[in-house]
Design a protein around this motif. Sequence first.
Motif, PDB file in Angstrom:
ATOM      1  N   ASP A   1       0.837  -1.210   0.000  1.00 23.83           N
ATOM      2  CA  ASP A   1       0.000   0.000   0.000  1.00 23.83           C
ATOM      3  C   ASP A   1       0.869   1.255   0.000  1.00 23.83           C
TER       4      ASP A   1
ATOM      5  N   TRP B   1       3.862   5.512  -5.838  1.00 23.81           N
ATOM      6  CA  TRP B   1       3.766   5.463  -7.304  1.00 23.81           C
ATOM      7  C   TRP B   1       2.676   6.404  -7.812  1.00 23.81           C
ATOM      8  N   ARG B   2       1.590   6.534  -7.034  1.00 25.01           N
ATOM      9  CA  ARG B   2       0.494   7.427  -7.453  1.00 25.01           C
ATOM     10  C   ARG B   2       0.934   8.888  -7.446  1.00 25.01           C
ATOM     11  N   LYS B   3       1.896   9.228  -6.590  1.00 24.41           N
ATOM     12  CA  LYS B   3       2.399  10.610  -6.524  1.00 24.41           C
ATOM     13  C   LYS B   3       3.218  10.879  -7.754  1.00 24.41           C
TER      14      LYS B   3
ATOM     15  N   ALA C   1       2.392   1.660  -3.470  1.00 25.34           N
ATOM     16  CA  ALA C   1       1.378   2.120  -4.422  1.00 25.34           C
ATOM     17  C   ALA C   1       1.095   3.609  -4.221  1.00 25.34           C
ATOM     18  N   ALA C   2       1.071   4.063  -2.977  1.00 26.45           N
ATOM     19  CA  ALA C   2       0.848   5.483  -2.694  1.00 26.45           C
ATOM     20  C   ALA C   2       1.981   6.334  -3.247  1.00 26.45           C
TER      21      ALA C   2
END
Length: 68
Positions: A60, A66-68, A63-64
Amino acid sequence: MRRILFLLHGVGEHGAGWADAPGGPATVLREASARYAAFRRRPLDARARLVPLSYADILDAAAARWRK
């Protein structure tokens, strides 16, 4: 000597208590082992400590990032 058995979840959502949930690995192992005479004399929990491991928080966090 009581052993340690690590349980690692697979892909998908695995919240708190996933290993002991109905159909979870700890539950299924306990039920399956009870079918054998040796485990009726000395149950799985007396032989091993079942320790669920989770890597969901690590994934998690990645993934956070990578989203940035």
